[in-house]
Design a protein around this motif. Structure first.
Motif, short mmCIF file in Angstrom:
data_model
loop_
_atom_site.label_atom_id
_atom_site.label_comp_id
_atom_site.label_asym_id
_atom_site.label_seq_id
_atom_site.Cartn_x
_atom_site.Cartn_y
_atom_site.Cartn_z
N VAL A 5 1.08 -0.99 -0.26
CA VAL A 5 -0.43 0.00 -0.02
C VAL A 5 0.65 1.39 -0.30
CG1 VAL A 5 -2.11 1.39 1.42
CG2 VAL A 5 -1.86 -1.32 1.25
N THR A 6 0.54 2.53 -0.58
CA THR A 6 1.24 3.34 -0.80
C THR A 6 1.33 3.93 0.68
OG1 THR A 6 -0.84 5.46 -1.61
CG2 THR A 6 0.91 4.11 -3.64
N SER A 7 0.63 3.88 1.35
CA SER A 7 0.62 5.03 2.30
C SER A 7 -0.36 4.63 2.99
CB SER A 7 0.02 6.67 2.65
OG SER A 7 -1.07 6.77 1.21
N LYS A 8 -0.50 5.02 4.94
CA LYS A 8 -1.59 4.92 5.38
C LYS A 8 -3.34 5.31 5.23
CE LYS A 8 -2.05 4.53 10.57
NZ LYS A 8 -0.90 4.74 11.91
N GLU A 9 -2.42 6.96 4.29
CA GLU A 9 -3.67 8.25 4.61
C GLU A 9 -4.60 7.35 3.09
OE1 GLU A 9 -6.39 10.83 3.99
OE2 GLU A 9 -4.57 10.18 6.01
N GLU A 10 -3.98 6.41 2.45
CA GLU A 10 -4.41 5.81 0.83
C GLU A 10 -5.85 4.84 1.26
OE1 GLU A 10 -5.86 5.46 -2.55
OE2 GLU A 10 -4.93 6.76 -2.35
N ILE A 11 -5.05 3.80 2.68
CA ILE A 11 -5.86 3.08 3.70
C ILE A 11 -7.24 3.69 4.30
CG2 ILE A 11 -6.16 1.43 4.95
CD1 ILE A 11 -3.14 0.62 5.24
N LEU A 12 -6.70 5.49 4.57
CA LEU A 12 -8.14 6.10 5.53
C LEU A 12 -9.18 6.72 4.76
CD1 LEU A 12 -5.73 7.40 8.74
CD2 LEU A 12 -7.48 5.50 8.17
N LYS A 13 -7.98 6.87 3.71
CA LYS A 13 -8.99 7.63 2.53
C LYS A 13 -10.37 6.07 1.95
CE LYS A 13 -8.85 9.54 -1.70
NZ LYS A 13 -8.11 10.08 -3.37
N THR A 14 -9.81 4.95 1.66
CA THR A 14 -10.55 4.28 1.10
C THR A 14 -11.62 3.93 2.06
OG1 THR A 14 -8.92 3.22 -0.65
CG2 THR A 14 -9.87 1.50 0.80
N SER A 15 -11.14 3.32 3.37
CA SER A 15 -11.94 3.66 4.35
C SER A 15 -13.14 4.64 4.37
CB SER A 15 -11.68 2.85 6.15
OG SER A 15 -10.53 2.42 6.15
N ARG A 16 -13.10 5.83 4.42
CA ARG A 16 -13.68 7.15 4.57
C ARG A 16 -14.73 6.64 3.39
NH1 ARG A 16 -9.15 10.25 5.93
NH2 ARG A 16 -8.86 11.09 3.71
N GLU A 17 -13.92 6.35 1.68
CA GLU A 17 -15.28 6.12 0.90
C GLU A 17 -16.16 5.21 1.66
OE1 GLU A 17 -15.85 7.15 -1.85
OE2 GLU A 17 -14.64 9.46 -1.46
N LEU A 18 -15.53 4.05 1.71
CA LEU A 18 -16.45 2.44 2.02
C LEU A 18 -17.57 2.88 3.10
CD1 LEU A 18 -13.89 -0.31 2.32
CD2 LEU A 18 -15.84 -0.29 1.06
N ILE A 19 -17.33 3.57 3.83
CA ILE A 19 -17.95 4.86 4.61
C ILE A 19 -19.86 5.19 3.95
CG2 ILE A 19 -19.19 6.35 7.43
CD1 ILE A 19 -15.76 5.54 7.83
N ARG A 20 -19.11 6.15 3.27
CA ARG A 20 -19.46 7.09 2.58
C ARG A 20 -20.79 5.45 1.62
NH1 ARG A 20 -15.00 10.11 0.75
NH2 ARG A 20 -14.83 12.19 2.18
#
Length: 185
Positions: A5-20
């Motif tokens: 994974v490129t970054s922890k932030e990318e994981i968090l961004k994907t998680s936020r998208e999943l919630i949306r």
């Protein structure tokens, strides 16, 4: 499938998208890994457990919703600050349906201490910010706060009203603004 994974932030961004897209319950190690296009093990390189991931996601969402405004004058005027906060609450409710009421359920069956701690830190940051705004607002009467009724108690009251509004999904600050006008000006 990628294994890095490129970054922890990318994981968090994907998680936020999943919630949306799918709601709070969609956030788990497997769904986040799939969303990132990586293996489950890659997620564990950044987060020790689901509880660790969920805690970081909670913090990430709170930070996105209540990020600092571009106009810093919001933090010099109590009424402007309250209007901004209620607007951000409305934004958060729209972007993350059910988040304010449901994210504590994401800790069920897990060790909730990290997520709860992160949420409390976000809340304390907001309370501290309210105290700062109240102290800097030149429009507030000089005798509005006393030893028996300090800034911190009023900030706590405002924050309690805000949390109550979040749970009721009521984002009109009119009544709170009237209370501020009558109490402080």
């Amino acid at each position: 499938m990628n294994t890095v994974v490129t970054s922890k932030e990318e994981i968090l961004k994907t998680s936020r998208e999943l919630i949306r897209r799918e709601g709070w319950s969609a956030v788990n190690i497997r769904s986040v890994a799939a969303g990132c296009g990586v293996s489950v093990g890659s997620i564990y390189n950044y987060f020790d457990s689901k509880a660790d991931l969920v805690g970081a996601v909670v913090e990430s969402v709170w930070c996105e919703i209540f990020h600092r405004p571009e106009d810093a004058s919001v933090f010099r005027d109590t009424q402007a600050c309250i209007i901004w906060l209620y607007g951000r609450m409305k934004y958060g409710s729209k972007q993350y349906p059910g988040f304010f009421a449901l994210h504590p359920a994401g800790f069920a069956g897990e060790d909730p201490s990290d997520g709860k701690k992160r949420m409390q830190q976000a809340w304390q940051h907001m309370l501290d910010g309210l105290c700062t705004v109240l102290r800097q607002d030149a429009n507030i009467r000089s005798d509005a706060f006393t030893e028996q009724f300090p800034v911190e108690k009023f900030a706590d009251l405002l924050f309690s009203l805000m949390l109550s509004a979040l749970l009721r999904q009521e984002y009109d600050p009119t009544a709170v603004l009237e209370m501020i006008r009558r109490t402080l000006y």
